[in-house]
Write a protein that holds these residues in place. Structure first.
Motif, PDB file in Angstrom:
ATOM      1  N   ASP A 167       0.831  -1.204   0.000  1.00 15.37           N
ATOM      2  CA  ASP A 167       0.000   0.000   0.000  1.00 15.37           C
ATOM      3  C   ASP A 167       0.867   1.256   0.000  1.00 15.37           C
ATOM      4  OD1 ASP A 167      -2.260  -1.577   0.070  1.00 15.37           O
ATOM      5  OD2 ASP A 167      -2.491  -1.432   2.263  1.00 15.37           O
ATOM      6  N   ASP A 168       0.353   2.292  -0.661  1.00 15.76           N
ATOM      7  CA  ASP A 168       1.030   3.586  -0.610  1.00 15.76           C
ATOM      8  C   ASP A 168       1.090   4.087   0.835  1.00 15.76           C
ATOM      9  OD1 ASP A 168       1.171   3.547  -3.368  1.00 15.76           O
ATOM     10  OD2 ASP A 168      -0.502   4.924  -3.668  1.00 15.76           O
ATOM     11  N   ILE A 169       2.057   4.952   1.090  1.00 19.69           N
ATOM     12  CA  ILE A 169       2.127   5.648   2.379  1.00 19.69           C
ATOM     13  C   ILE A 169       1.636   7.071   2.148  1.00 19.69           C
ATOM     14  CG2 ILE A 169       3.630   6.458   4.227  1.00 19.69           C
ATOM     15  CD1 ILE A 169       5.495   4.124   3.635  1.00 19.69           C
ATOM     16  N   PRO A 170       0.575   7.493   2.828  1.00 13.49           N
ATOM     17  CA  PRO A 170       0.043   8.843   2.605  1.00 13.49           C
ATOM     18  C   PRO A 170       0.982   9.910   3.144  1.00 13.49           C
ATOM     19  CG  PRO A 170      -1.065   7.798   4.451  1.00 13.49           C
ATOM     20  CD  PRO A 170      -0.175   6.749   3.844  1.00 13.49           C
ATOM     21  N   ALA A 171       0.626  11.168   2.911  1.00  8.31           N
ATOM     22  CA  ALA A 171       1.450  12.290   3.362  1.00  8.31           C
ATOM     23  C   ALA A 171       1.786  12.154   4.836  1.00  8.31           C
ATOM     24  CB  ALA A 171       0.733  13.604   3.093  1.00  8.31           C
ATOM     25  N   THR A 172       3.074  12.121   5.146  1.00  5.49           N
ATOM     26  CA  THR A 172       3.544  11.845   6.506  1.00  5.49           C
ATOM     27  C   THR A 172       4.754  12.709   6.813  1.00  5.49           C
ATOM     28  OG1 THR A 172       2.815   9.536   6.307  1.00  5.49           O
ATOM     29  CG2 THR A 172       4.381  10.044   8.070  1.00  5.49           C
ATOM     30  N   ALA A 173       4.849  13.166   8.049  1.00  3.78           N
ATOM     31  CA  ALA A 173       6.027  13.900   8.533  1.00  3.78           C
ATOM     32  C   ALA A 173       6.297  13.481   9.967  1.00  3.78           C
ATOM     33  CB  ALA A 173       5.800  15.402   8.450  1.00  3.78           C
ATOM     34  N   SER A 174       7.573  13.499  10.345  1.00  4.62           N
ATOM     35  CA  SER A 174       7.999  13.213  11.724  1.00  4.62           C
ATOM     36  C   SER A 174       7.457  11.879  12.232  1.00  4.62           C
ATOM     37  CB  SER A 174       7.553  14.357  12.648  1.00  4.62           C
ATOM     38  OG  SER A 174       8.082  15.589  12.219  1.00  4.62           O
ATOM     39  N   ALA A 175       7.572  10.857  11.398  1.00  5.32           N
ATOM     40  CA  ALA A 175       7.100   9.518  11.794  1.00  5.32           C
ATOM     41  C   ALA A 175       7.833   8.470  10.977  1.00  5.32           C
ATOM     42  CB  ALA A 175       5.594   9.399  11.598  1.00  5.32           C
ATOM     43  N   ASN A 176       7.783   7.215  11.455  1.00 10.72           N
ATOM     44  CA  ASN A 176       8.385   6.081  10.761  1.00 10.72           C
ATOM     45  C   ASN A 176       7.279   5.118  10.358  1.00 10.72           C
ATOM     46  OD1 ASN A 176      10.905   7.204  11.438  1.00 10.72           O
ATOM     47  ND2 ASN A 176      10.966   6.050  13.358  1.00 10.72           N
ATOM     48  N   ILE A 177       7.277   4.689   9.100  1.00 14.68           N
ATOM     49  CA  ILE A 177       6.255   3.765   8.611  1.00 14.68           C
ATOM     50  C   ILE A 177       6.935   2.670   7.804  1.00 14.68           C
ATOM     51  CG2 ILE A 177       4.210   3.487   7.157  1.00 14.68           C
ATOM     52  CD1 ILE A 177       3.416   6.301   7.818  1.00 14.68           C
ATOM     53  N   ALA A 178       6.577   1.416   8.073  1.00 12.87           N
ATOM     54  CA  ALA A 178       7.185   0.261   7.407  1.00 12.87           C
ATOM     55  C   ALA A 178       6.192  -0.390   6.457  1.00 12.87           C
ATOM     56  CB  ALA A 178       7.673  -0.742   8.437  1.00 12.87           C
ATOM     57  N   ARG A 179       6.738  -1.051   5.460  1.00 13.45           N
ATOM     58  CA  ARG A 179       5.958  -1.873   4.549  1.00 13.45           C
ATOM     59  C   ARG A 179       6.685  -3.203   4.364  1.00 13.45           C
ATOM     60  NH1 ARG A 179       2.354   1.020   5.618  1.00 13.45           N
ATOM     61  NH2 ARG A 179       1.033   2.261   4.229  1.00 13.45           N
ATOM     62  N   ASN A 180       5.917  -4.294   4.339  1.00 12.15           N
ATOM     63  CA  ASN A 180       6.477  -5.623   4.141  1.00 12.15           C
ATOM     64  C   ASN A 180       6.281  -6.069   2.698  1.00 12.15           C
ATOM     65  OD1 ASN A 180       7.217  -5.878   6.859  1.00 12.15           O
ATOM     66  ND2 ASN A 180       5.180  -6.631   7.415  1.00 12.15           N
ATOM     67  N   PHE A 181       7.268  -6.805   2.175  1.00  8.12           N
ATOM     68  CA  PHE A 181       7.226  -7.288   0.797  1.00  8.12           C
ATOM     69  C   PHE A 181       7.367  -8.805   0.805  1.00  8.12           C
ATOM     70  CE2 PHE A 181       8.684  -2.972   0.732  1.00  8.12           C
ATOM     71  CZ  PHE A 181       8.095  -2.402  -0.396  1.00  8.12           C
ATOM     72  N   THR A 182       6.465  -9.474   0.112  1.00  7.54           N
ATOM     73  CA  THR A 182       6.503 -10.938   0.042  1.00  7.54           C
ATOM     74  C   THR A 182       6.754 -11.447  -1.374  1.00  7.54           C
ATOM     75  OG1 THR A 182       4.095 -11.021  -0.227  1.00  7.54           O
ATOM     76  CG2 THR A 182       4.966 -11.175   2.028  1.00  7.54           C
ATOM     77  N   VAL A 183       6.736 -10.547  -2.349  1.00  4.61           N
ATOM     78  CA  VAL A 183       6.923 -10.928  -3.747  1.00  4.61           C
ATOM     79  C   VAL A 183       8.198 -10.294  -4.274  1.00  4.61           C
ATOM     80  CG1 VAL A 183       5.935 -10.858  -6.076  1.00  4.61           C
ATOM     81  CG2 VAL A 183       4.423 -11.082  -4.080  1.00  4.61           C
ATOM     82  N   ALA A 184       9.093 -11.108  -4.841  1.00  9.19           N
ATOM     83  CA  ALA A 184      10.338 -10.579  -5.411  1.00  9.19           C
ATOM     84  C   ALA A 184      10.020  -9.676  -6.599  1.00  9.19           C
ATOM     85  CB  ALA A 184      11.244 -11.715  -5.843  1.00  9.19           C
ATOM     86  N   GLY A 185      10.794  -8.631  -6.739  1.00  5.55           N
ATOM     87  CA  GLY A 185      10.589  -7.720  -7.857  1.00  5.55           C
ATOM     88  C   GLY A 185      11.290  -6.395  -7.642  1.00  5.55           C
ATOM     89  N   THR A 186      11.125  -5.504  -8.607  1.00  3.47           N
ATOM     90  CA  THR A 186      11.694  -4.162  -8.533  1.00  3.47           C
ATOM     91  C   THR A 186      10.551  -3.175  -8.477  1.00  3.47           C
ATOM     92  OG1 THR A 186      13.650  -4.839  -9.792  1.00  3.47           O
ATOM     93  CG2 THR A 186      13.198  -2.472  -9.655  1.00  3.47           C
ATOM     94  N   TYR A 187      10.497  -2.404  -7.408  1.00  6.79           N
ATOM     95  CA  TYR A 187       9.364  -1.525  -7.156  1.00  6.79           C
ATOM     96  C   TYR A 187       9.817  -0.058  -7.180  1.00  6.79           C
ATOM     97  CZ  TYR A 187       7.467  -5.965  -5.569  1.00  6.79           C
ATOM     98  OH  TYR A 187       7.059  -7.279  -5.505  1.00  6.79           O
ATOM     99  N   HIS A 188       9.269   0.690  -8.129  1.00  4.55           N
ATOM    100  CA  HIS A 188       9.584   2.111  -8.264  1.00  4.55           C
ATOM    101  C   HIS A 188       8.522   2.937  -7.549  1.00  4.55           C
ATOM    102  CE1 HIS A 188      12.699   1.607 -11.484  1.00  4.55           C
ATOM    103  NE2 HIS A 188      12.043   0.475 -11.650  1.00  4.55           N
ATOM    104  N   TYR A 189       8.938   4.016  -6.942  1.00  8.36           N
ATOM    105  CA  TYR A 189       7.986   4.872  -6.250  1.00  8.36           C
ATOM    106  C   TYR A 189       8.419   6.331  -6.321  1.00  8.36           C
ATOM    107  CZ  TYR A 189      11.293   4.831  -2.273  1.00  8.36           C
ATOM    108  OH  TYR A 189      12.394   4.965  -1.472  1.00  8.36           O
ATOM    109  N   HIS A 190       7.509   7.217  -5.911  1.00  6.16           N
ATOM    110  CA  HIS A 190       7.802   8.649  -5.906  1.00  6.16           C
ATOM    111  C   HIS A 190       6.995   9.311  -4.802  1.00  6.16           C
ATOM    112  CE1 HIS A 190       4.092   8.339  -8.274  1.00  6.16           C
ATOM    113  NE2 HIS A 190       3.830   9.578  -7.858  1.00  6.16           N
ATOM    114  N   CYS A 191       7.298  10.577  -4.556  1.00  8.95           N
ATOM    115  CA  CYS A 191       6.517  11.379  -3.625  1.00  8.95           C
ATOM    116  C   CYS A 191       5.492  12.168  -4.438  1.00  8.95           C
ATOM    117  CB  CYS A 191       7.418  12.333  -2.840  1.00  8.95           C
ATOM    118  SG  CYS A 191       6.503  13.528  -1.824  1.00  8.95           S
ATOM    119  N   ALA A 192       4.225  11.998  -4.104  1.00 11.74           N
ATOM    120  CA  ALA A 192       3.171  12.688  -4.845  1.00 11.74           C
ATOM    121  C   ALA A 192       3.189  14.196  -4.610  1.00 11.74           C
ATOM    122  CB  ALA A 192       1.814  12.113  -4.461  1.00 11.74           C
ATOM    123  N   ILE A 193       3.801  14.624  -3.510  1.00 12.79           N
ATOM    124  CA  ILE A 193       3.889  16.057  -3.212  1.00 12.79           C
ATOM    125  C   ILE A 193       5.073  16.681  -3.925  1.00 12.79           C
ATOM    126  CG2 ILE A 193       4.110  17.760  -1.357  1.00 12.79           C
ATOM    127  CD1 ILE A 193       2.978  15.625   0.547  1.00 12.79           C
TER     128      ILE A 193
END
Length: 204
Positions: A167-193
């Protein structure tokens, strides 16, 4: 003395009436290999570039492509384009040789190869960057985890329509958020802001 006579005298002595000068002829003297001291994960790749240089450190024009070799193919191999592949934990020296005319020079870079961890950390910084921008993690017991550490400026982690991404991580500041991955692959991402902020997670 007439101006025309002075100009003629200068040219006759091998000078130039317009004050122009010709520098020394470029001579092929070295090979630069970049990036410096790269690292690569087992099963992943990194690309090196080799550039012929002249006596002043400028690019030497007209040199052919380099020939690449690895000192330890059990740890890392390199193909004809300078793409290094991590094979097993260890170290190798990657050498690029360029021959221009009858002159050959080489450049080298040490490469370290390691097995990626099952966990990784990315800083989402106030200077508008994901650091590191490329992260490799290996699934341990089927799962790898990445934690984004958001500094005081709001950012998102928005996946670029990659199948298997979390899942995407919504707009966040001053916090730590983790994501778990179970499928091998290459995942590209960006900041929507801040669209200039981009990153890649490689899951092995």
């Amino acid at each position: 003395i007439a101006a025309g006579s002075v100009a003629a005298a200068i040219i006759a002595c091998g000078g130039s009436s317009d004050g122009g000068t010709t520098g020394p002829t470029p001579v092929f003297t070295s090979v630069s290999v970049l990036p410096a001291t790269p690292s690569v994960s087992v099963g992943s790749t990194t690309t090196l570039t080799a550039t012929a240089k002249d006596q002043n450190g400028a690019n030497f024009a007209g040199a052919p492509a380099a020939t690449w070799t690895s000192s330890n193919t059990a740890a890392a191999t390199v193909d004809a384009s300078g793409v290094v592949t991590g094979v097993s934990n260890g170290n190798a020296t990657i050498t690029a040789s360029i021959t221009a005319g009858s002159v050959t020079h080489t450049g080298m870079q040490p490469v370290s190869v390691s097995t990626p961890s099952a966990t990784g950390n990315v800083q989402a910084t106030t200077t508008l960057a994901f650091d590191p921008s490329n992260l490799t993690v290996a699934r341990s017991s089927g799962t790898a985890s990445v934690t984004w550490h958001f500094q005081t400026v709001q950012h998102t982690v928005t996946w670029d329509a990659t199948a298997g991404a979390e899942d995407d991580i919504p707009a966040t500041a001053s916090a730590n958020i983790a994501r778990n991955f179970t499928v091998a692959g290459t995942y590209h991402y960006h900041c929507a802001i801040h669209p200039s902020m981009t990153g890649v997670v490689t899951v092995q």
